[in-house]
Design a protein around this motif. Sequence first.
Motif, PDB file in Angstrom:
ATOM      1  N   LEU A  95     -17.016  15.670   3.823  1.00  0.00           N
ATOM      2  CA  LEU A  95     -16.471  15.587   2.526  1.00  0.00           C
ATOM      3  C   LEU A  95     -14.935  15.490   2.571  1.00  0.00           C
ATOM      4  O   LEU A  95     -14.274  16.373   3.337  1.00  0.00           O
ATOM      5  CB  LEU A  95     -16.923  16.460   1.363  1.00  0.00           C
ATOM      6  N   ALA A  96     -14.225  14.761   2.045  1.00  0.00           N
ATOM      7  CA  ALA A  96     -12.787  14.500   2.218  1.00  0.00           C
ATOM      8  C   ALA A  96     -11.995  15.960   1.919  1.00  0.00           C
ATOM      9  O   ALA A  96     -11.078  16.292   2.294  1.00  0.00           O
ATOM     10  CB  ALA A  96     -12.408  13.487   1.436  1.00  0.00           C
ATOM     11  N   GLY A  97     -12.606  16.720   0.825  1.00  0.00           N
ATOM     12  CA  GLY A  97     -12.009  17.926   0.272  1.00  0.00           C
ATOM     13  C   GLY A  97     -12.107  19.156   1.248  1.00  0.00           C
ATOM     14  O   GLY A  97     -11.432  20.013   1.338  1.00  0.00           O
TER      15      GLY A  97
ATOM     16  N   ARG B 156      -4.154  14.355   5.539  1.00  0.00           N
ATOM     17  CA  ARG B 156      -2.923  13.409   5.731  1.00  0.00           C
ATOM     18  C   ARG B 156      -3.303  12.164   6.696  1.00  0.00           C
ATOM     19  O   ARG B 156      -2.991  11.131   6.078  1.00  0.00           O
ATOM     20  CB  ARG B 156      -1.709  14.033   6.266  1.00  0.00           C
ATOM     21  N   LEU B 157      -4.114  12.257   7.579  1.00  0.00           N
ATOM     22  CA  LEU B 157      -4.408  11.250   8.428  1.00  0.00           C
ATOM     23  C   LEU B 157      -5.387  10.099   7.560  1.00  0.00           C
ATOM     24  O   LEU B 157      -5.408   8.992   7.727  1.00  0.00           O
ATOM     25  CB  LEU B 157      -5.274  11.901   9.782  1.00  0.00           C
ATOM     26  N   LEU B 158      -6.163  10.910   6.718  1.00  0.00           N
ATOM     27  CA  LEU B 158      -7.170  10.136   5.750  1.00  0.00           C
ATOM     28  C   LEU B 158      -6.121   9.292   4.897  1.00  0.00           C
ATOM     29  O   LEU B 158      -6.788   7.948   4.912  1.00  0.00           O
ATOM     30  CB  LEU B 158      -8.150  11.020   5.141  1.00  0.00           C
ATOM     31  N   GLU B 159      -5.379   9.943   4.207  1.00  0.00           N
ATOM     32  CA  GLU B 159      -4.365   9.119   3.580  1.00  0.00           C
ATOM     33  C   GLU B 159      -3.965   7.812   4.154  1.00  0.00           C
ATOM     34  O   GLU B 159      -3.956   6.759   3.811  1.00  0.00           O
ATOM     35  CB  GLU B 159      -3.220   9.869   3.037  1.00  0.00           C
ATOM     36  N   LEU B 160      -3.553   8.132   5.387  1.00  0.00           N
ATOM     37  CA  LEU B 160      -2.954   6.922   6.367  1.00  0.00           C
ATOM     38  C   LEU B 160      -4.032   5.840   6.427  1.00  0.00           C
ATOM     39  O   LEU B 160      -3.930   4.608   6.432  1.00  0.00           O
ATOM     40  CB  LEU B 160      -2.324   7.481   7.629  1.00  0.00           C
ATOM     41  N   ALA B 161      -5.180   6.450   6.815  1.00  0.00           N
ATOM     42  CA  ALA B 161      -6.516   5.604   7.202  1.00  0.00           C
ATOM     43  C   ALA B 161      -6.745   4.612   6.020  1.00  0.00           C
ATOM     44  O   ALA B 161      -6.868   3.420   5.930  1.00  0.00           O
ATOM     45  CB  ALA B 161      -7.737   6.241   7.481  1.00  0.00           C
TER      46      ALA B 161
ATOM     47  N   GLU C 212     -16.535   6.920   2.703  1.00  0.00           N
ATOM     48  CA  GLU C 212     -16.369   6.574   1.338  1.00  0.00           C
ATOM     49  C   GLU C 212     -15.168   6.184   0.968  1.00  0.00           C
ATOM     50  O   GLU C 212     -14.649   5.339   0.347  1.00  0.00           O
ATOM     51  CB  GLU C 212     -17.347   7.158   0.399  1.00  0.00           C
ATOM     52  N   ASN C 213     -14.222   7.125   1.330  1.00  0.00           N
ATOM     53  CA  ASN C 213     -12.707   7.096   0.872  1.00  0.00           C
ATOM     54  C   ASN C 213     -12.161   5.871   1.658  1.00  0.00           C
ATOM     55  O   ASN C 213     -11.348   5.065   1.071  1.00  0.00           O
ATOM     56  CB  ASN C 213     -12.015   8.235   1.431  1.00  0.00           C
ATOM     57  N   VAL C 214     -12.354   5.747   3.009  1.00  0.00           N
ATOM     58  CA  VAL C 214     -11.844   4.430   3.427  1.00  0.00           C
ATOM     59  C   VAL C 214     -12.566   3.185   2.915  1.00  0.00           C
ATOM     60  O   VAL C 214     -12.101   2.247   2.926  1.00  0.00           O
ATOM     61  CB  VAL C 214     -12.054   4.871   4.963  1.00  0.00           C
ATOM     62  N   GLY C 215     -13.842   3.349   2.752  1.00  0.00           N
ATOM     63  CA  GLY C 215     -14.659   2.326   2.361  1.00  0.00           C
ATOM     64  C   GLY C 215     -14.309   1.711   0.936  1.00  0.00           C
ATOM     65  O   GLY C 215     -14.042   0.486   0.912  1.00  0.00           O
TER      66      GLY C 215
ATOM     67  N   ALA D  93       0.802  -1.223   0.059  1.00  0.00           N
ATOM     68  CA  ALA D  93      -0.038   0.032  -0.031  1.00  0.00           C
ATOM     69  C   ALA D  93       1.044   1.074  -0.095  1.00  0.00           C
ATOM     70  O   ALA D  93       2.068   1.278   0.651  1.00  0.00           O
ATOM     71  CB  ALA D  93      -0.952  -0.006   1.266  1.00  0.00           C
ATOM     72  N   TYR D  94       0.363   2.431  -0.574  1.00  0.00           N
ATOM     73  CA  TYR D  94       1.047   3.290  -0.698  1.00  0.00           C
ATOM     74  C   TYR D  94       0.575   4.609  -0.549  1.00  0.00           C
ATOM     75  O   TYR D  94      -0.970   4.841  -0.820  1.00  0.00           O
ATOM     76  CB  TYR D  94       1.631   3.410  -2.299  1.00  0.00           C
ATOM     77  N   THR D  95       0.870   5.763   0.401  1.00  0.00           N
ATOM     78  CA  THR D  95       0.337   6.756   0.547  1.00  0.00           C
ATOM     79  C   THR D  95       0.899   8.086   0.093  1.00  0.00           C
ATOM     80  O   THR D  95       2.062   7.891  -0.198  1.00  0.00           O
ATOM     81  CB  THR D  95      -0.067   7.222   2.228  1.00  0.00           C
ATOM     82  N   PHE D  96       0.343   8.944  -0.807  1.00  0.00           N
ATOM     83  CA  PHE D  96       0.985   9.704  -1.435  1.00  0.00           C
ATOM     84  C   PHE D  96       1.695  11.050  -0.406  1.00  0.00           C
ATOM     85  O   PHE D  96       0.996  11.515   0.416  1.00  0.00           O
ATOM     86  CB  PHE D  96      -0.269  10.479  -2.435  1.00  0.00           C
ATOM     87  N   GLN D  97       2.512  11.417  -1.018  1.00  0.00           N
ATOM     88  CA  GLN D  97       3.280  12.594  -0.703  1.00  0.00           C
ATOM     89  C   GLN D  97       2.444  14.051  -0.761  1.00  0.00           C
ATOM     90  O   GLN D  97       2.189  14.769   0.262  1.00  0.00           O
ATOM     91  CB  GLN D  97       4.569  13.069  -1.327  1.00  0.00           C
ATOM     92  N   ILE D  98       2.134  14.050  -1.921  1.00  0.00           N
ATOM     93  CA  ILE D  98       0.933  15.286  -2.258  1.00  0.00           C
ATOM     94  C   ILE D  98      -0.352  14.416  -1.969  1.00  0.00           C
ATOM     95  O   ILE D  98      -0.704  13.777  -2.747  1.00  0.00           O
ATOM     96  CB  ILE D  98       1.157  15.839  -3.590  1.00  0.00           C
ATOM     97  N   THR D  99      -1.254  15.141  -1.095  1.00  0.00           N
ATOM     98  CA  THR D  99      -2.344  14.163  -0.592  1.00  0.00           C
ATOM     99  C   THR D  99      -3.245  14.002  -1.892  1.00  0.00           C
ATOM    100  O   THR D  99      -3.443  14.869  -2.616  1.00  0.00           O
ATOM    101  CB  THR D  99      -3.295  15.428   0.390  1.00  0.00           C
ATOM    102  N   SER D 100      -3.636  12.860  -1.934  1.00  0.00           N
ATOM    103  CA  SER D 100      -4.524  12.328  -3.139  1.00  0.00           C
ATOM    104  C   SER D 100      -5.634  11.735  -2.594  1.00  0.00           C
ATOM    105  O   SER D 100      -5.692  10.199  -2.713  1.00  0.00           O
ATOM    106  CB  SER D 100      -3.608  11.486  -3.932  1.00  0.00           C
ATOM    107  N   VAL D 101      -6.761  12.377  -2.085  1.00  0.00           N
ATOM    108  CA  VAL D 101      -7.851  11.758  -1.630  1.00  0.00           C
ATOM    109  C   VAL D 101      -8.848  11.847  -2.618  1.00  0.00           C
ATOM    110  O   VAL D 101      -8.828  12.598  -3.616  1.00  0.00           O
ATOM    111  CB  VAL D 101      -8.429  12.176  -0.165  1.00  0.00           C
TER     112      VAL D 101
END
Lengths: 312, 241
Positions: free
Chosen positions: B135-137, B145-150, B98-101, B82-90
Amino acid sequence: MNARILALHGGLLALLLVLHFVLPVYHHGNLARIMVLACYAIGYNLLFGYTGLLSLGHAMFFAAGMYGMGMPFHHLGLGAELAFLAGIGTAGALALVVGLLALRTLGVAFMIVTLMFSQAFYLMILLAARWTRGDEGLVLAGADRVLFGLDLTDPDIRYLLALGLFALCLSAALWLVRRPFGRVLVAIRENPERAELLGYDIFRHKLAAVVVSGMFSGAAGAAYGLMFGYVGASFAEVHFSIFPLLWVLLGGAGTVIGPFFGVLFMFYLIDISSGLTPAYMLIAGVALVLLTLFAPQGLAGEVRRRWLRWLP
Amino acid sequence: MSALLSTRALSKSFAGLRAVHEVDLDLAPGEIRALIGPNGAGKTTLVSMLIGRIAPTSGAILFEGRDITRLPAHARVRLGMAYTFQITSVFARLDVAENVGLAARRRLGGDRAAVARETALVLERVGLAGHADALAGDLSYGHQRLLELAMGLAQAPRLLILDEPTQGLAEGEIEAFKRLIREVAAEATILLIEHNMSVVMALADRITVLDFGEVLAEGSPAGIHASAAVQAAYLGTGADA
């Protein structure tokens, strides 16, 4: 399924059933056409509104359904039931081939490639005039247009069958977009790179969306030909690729119920304005500009943004 | 020791510019490995090749002994990376749940209850439970950043690649982040690209230093800390200074 969603979409279908008994003949006939065209719009919306792929060539899928139904019906005497399925199959097969090639491109290039394929398909219909009768098209004999013993030349039966098809397309679309598959399509529309890195095969999902969208369009084309007894090359022309885009934009891209209202709105916009003035396209144009200015997400999209966030 | 992930002579050139040059890397199962180096050292290029966002010019990547150099990114993710982006990409226009879903559903399939349970659990873990319907945005940068991690955690990966995860986090959030990563390390191997040296020193079992696309040094945090070569790369002093 969520009760609100069921009530809203079921309510629309129930209303259309009630209208069958109360509408005057003219509007009754219009609504039957609108419901079939709404199936085309729903199919288009699965690709454009949910997956984020703008095709300018969907007329080829509508026409593939129409000719895939009409040619064996007319030339081989195939029954209406099987001919209808042949239409859907033809559109699905064409969508698979076009999808495999066109999905190598993105954005504007995808629009151009689908447009080119569609134009090629249109020219093929004209060139194969020996079987398709070119510009003139095929008139399907009324006596043969019988589906499961129901006479398709009868306006009442036509309306109810159109409603049945519309109900089927609406529920199928609703089911599809709420499934994991539909959620992934939305994810691809929103952020394809992210979706890929969540482990989803973007190409295969897009290809499946093209095929499903093509089959919805083909079903609408086949039904339209069967119900109104005419299979013509004009349905493969470029303006018939632009229509579903306009319908979906007006009705609300990425909503299940929106395409129906887009078709309804546009149909009556042209119908009413052409009764007022020969320059009816001007009125239609101004109305479209106003709507894009004040409800850029379309009718159902605007309703979702303002009031009903749960609208699928 | 059989490595979870290895690279052999992995290289990438962009129009003649050597971004990464013949890197050999071995990640042991269960370790937290930090990847550090000055800006432009090739860290993001290296991990982009590991996850399959860009293709290497030459060399090989092995995951659990299997050559994955030619696999597309989605297939690598399916293998457990799994990869989390340097520049947040949600998914900015979708809600947080739904992002995590989406991250959890690929693994859990159509089982709605299981996906909802996993989503709630992961959001609780990263401290976003109160934001599930937002909304994630609309989230603050730190929360994104935490959402990326999630989204990374929801995939239950065996290898989690974090590209500058603490960038833009407040001090308090960084402390919580360190605690969380120590927990996650019990279940997954972690490759951490990080500029914040206090995070690196607190978390890493081993550190790899990249400079001009090559491995400059590799070792324990204490060893790297004392290394003159690393100080030279970072501070621009001569190696003998």
